[in-house]
Design an enzyme around this catalytic site. Structure first.
Site, PDB file in Angstrom:
ATOM      1  N   ASP A 306       0.869  -1.187   0.000  1.00 21.25           N
ATOM      2  CA  ASP A 306       0.000   0.000   0.000  1.00 21.25           C
ATOM      3  C   ASP A 306       0.898   1.226   0.000  1.00 21.25           C
ATOM      4  OD1 ASP A 306      -2.293   1.783   0.476  1.00 21.25           O
ATOM      5  OD2 ASP A 306      -3.345  -0.031   1.072  1.00 21.25           O
ATOM      6  N   HIS A 329       2.179   1.705  -3.335  1.00 24.12           N
ATOM      7  CA  HIS A 329       1.184   2.622  -3.904  1.00 24.12           C
ATOM      8  C   HIS A 329       1.662   4.064  -3.840  1.00 24.12           C
ATOM      9  CE1 HIS A 329      -2.411  -0.384  -3.296  1.00 24.12           C
ATOM     10  NE2 HIS A 329      -1.436  -0.864  -4.045  1.00 24.12           N
TER      11      HIS A 329
END
Length: 498
Positions: A306, A329
């Protein structure tokens, strides 16, 4: 007659010489014996020290009993023990400290460190003891793996507390091993602590694999499908309502969810940490901050499933420098404004960093329906390596496809992108400015932006929607979709959200 006198004289002289020789020999031997005896007494006059290997071996029994069961180091056999006092025991003090130096080794409170035994109580006792001592050190020694259940380490404590992790810390292995009475939303929590350092060259093993494979997690199912069921997963390390914190040197891997989370904290310094988790591990944000200010994140490497770093509502005065991020991310401000909430973020700098093989580079993401403002953001001197969305503002952030467009939004303004270069994945435009219909983004500035495709042809159409700003230099690819000036619809009182 003359011969007899001569013989008598020779006899007397011989006798006298023999007498003097034997007397000197006896005196010399007695002196040598006294010297030897004195040397042996001095050899045991000082208490014996612990053998060097003691510090690296766990005690076989808890400290209280080990102090009673271990005999003193034996004296040499030739010494008469009735003439000299016995030396002091070499075992550690009862309070668990290292010769009253303020170092509290968790093993001296009963921790085993075999990776199987539950060492939670030993860590709690070490914490409670060290918490009362100024500049105390809680030592997690090298070469041991300590298993700890979900625990809250509570302050306030005396200043300068030093949590030295040289060994390995690990939670129970997965949801089935997690005690039912313990929260499944957090593992190690530090609450109301002022002036604490969590440092060392050791490791924190989150053992997150079984948490990631819960049926509710989307990374396993076809097209991100999930199944109903409990979805709580623990944050590895959380600081709550604490200040003057330093985290340095640690290696964290495979957290069940967020690796670090700071809530309602101030003066946070994170230096030289290394975070790893697989690219498909869900919600394993590296560092998340919320309602936290005066934060420095320097010289660190984060690779996870993430955001490397996520900045939530209520954060300001944040400096991120020399961070290598990815696969991940990217580095995100948000998401902000969820459930029509008010969010304020300001004075954030991300500089001198690398983002590689990531879904996003530098991102600002907000929900429709929120309020507040994001302002004073600088992204400077950042290298992108095969990033899908190197520069992105998304004011239509939504986790499903049925989010409705709303009139209110978090106001995004005063965002500077300078010296951002590298390569992007051509599946998406390298720059994406999707701003609210009713609350446009304003004062976006681009300078020295050069982004080239990692493979394939150059994408010539950066995306803009209701985005106002300027180009200080020409960009690659060219950006012609920014609107010059300021929107007429923006009233002064609407801009003063924070």
């Amino acid at each position: 007659m003359g011969c007899s006198r001569v013989s008598l004289l020779v006899f007397c002289i011989s006798f006298l010489c023999f007498f003097l020789y034997t007397t000197q020999a006896r005196w010399h031997y007695h002196t040598k014996h006294k010297h030897t005896h004195s040397h042996k007494v001095s050899a045991i006059s000082q208490p014996p020290s612990s053998p060097p290997e003691y510090a690296s071996e766990p005690p076989s029994t808890p400290p209280e009993s080990s102090n009673l069961s271990e005999p003193p180091t034996p004296a040499p056999e030739s010494v008469n023990l009735s003439l000299t006092p016995s030396p002091e025991p070499a075992s550690p003090p009862d309070d668990g400290s290292d010769n009253n130096s303020g170092v509290f080794d968790v093993r001296k409170f009963g921790a085993v460190g075999d990776g199987i035994t539950d060492d939670t109580d030993a860590f709690k006792m070490a914490w409670e003891t060290a918490c009362q001592v100024n500049s105390a050190v809680i030592l997690v020694p090298y070469g041991f793996k300590f298993t700890i259940q979900s625990t809250i380490f509570t302050g306030p404590c005396q200043g300068g507390l030093h949590f030295q992790v040289d060994g390995t810390l690990a939670p129970p292995d997965g949801p089935d091993s997690w005690p039912q009475k313990n929260s499944k939303r957090q593992w190690l929590v530090f609450y109301r602590i002022n002036e604490m350092s969590l440092v060392g060259g050791g490791a924190i093993d989150g053992r997150g694999e079984k948490w990631w494979d819960l049926p509710c997690k989307p990374h396993k199912g076809i097209n991100g499908t999930t199944l109903p069921g409990s979805c709580d997963s623990p944050i590895a390390i959380r600081f709550f309502m604490s200040s003057n914190l330093t985290v340095q040197g640690l290696r964290i891997k495979n957290s069940p969810q967020f690796n670090f989370r700071f809530d309602n904290c101030k003066n946070v310094h994170i230096i030289s940490i290394h975070i790893t988790a697989p690219a498909l591990s869900p919600n394993t944000d590296g560092i998340h901050i919320e309602n936290t200010n005066n934060v420095e994140i320097y010289d660190s490497v984060i690779s996870n499933g993430d955001d490397c770093i996520s900045i939530g509502s209520g954060c300001y005065d944040v400096d991120i420098r020399n961070v290598t991020c990815g696969p991940s991310h990217g580095i995100s401000i948000g998401s902000l404004g969820n459930h029509n909430s008010r969010a304020c973020v300001s004075n954030i700098t991300v500089r001198d960093s690398v983002i590689k093989v990531s879904d996003n580079g530098v991102r600002i993401k907000t929900w429709q329906g929120g309020s507040g403002a994001v302002s004073g953001i600088t992204f400077s001197n950042i290298h992108m390596d095969n990033v899908r969305n190197p520069i992105i503002i998304d004011q239509f952030y939504c986790l499903t496809k049925d989010c409705t467009n709303q009139t209110s939004a978090v106001f995004v303004s005063d965002i500077l992108y300078e010296n951002i270069k590298g390569t992007y994945n051509i599946r998406s435009p390298p720059m994406h400015f999707a701003c609210s219909d009713s609350v446009p983004c304003t004062n976006l500035t681009l300078s020295d932006v050069e982004l080239l495709p990692a493979q394939g042809d150059l994408v010539l159409d950066p995306f803009c929607w209701n985005a106002y700003g300027e180009l200080q230099t020409l960009t690659i690819p060219p950006v012609s979709c920014l609107i010059e000036g300021a929107p007429r619809s923006m009233l002064h009182n609407e801009m003063d959200y924070c």
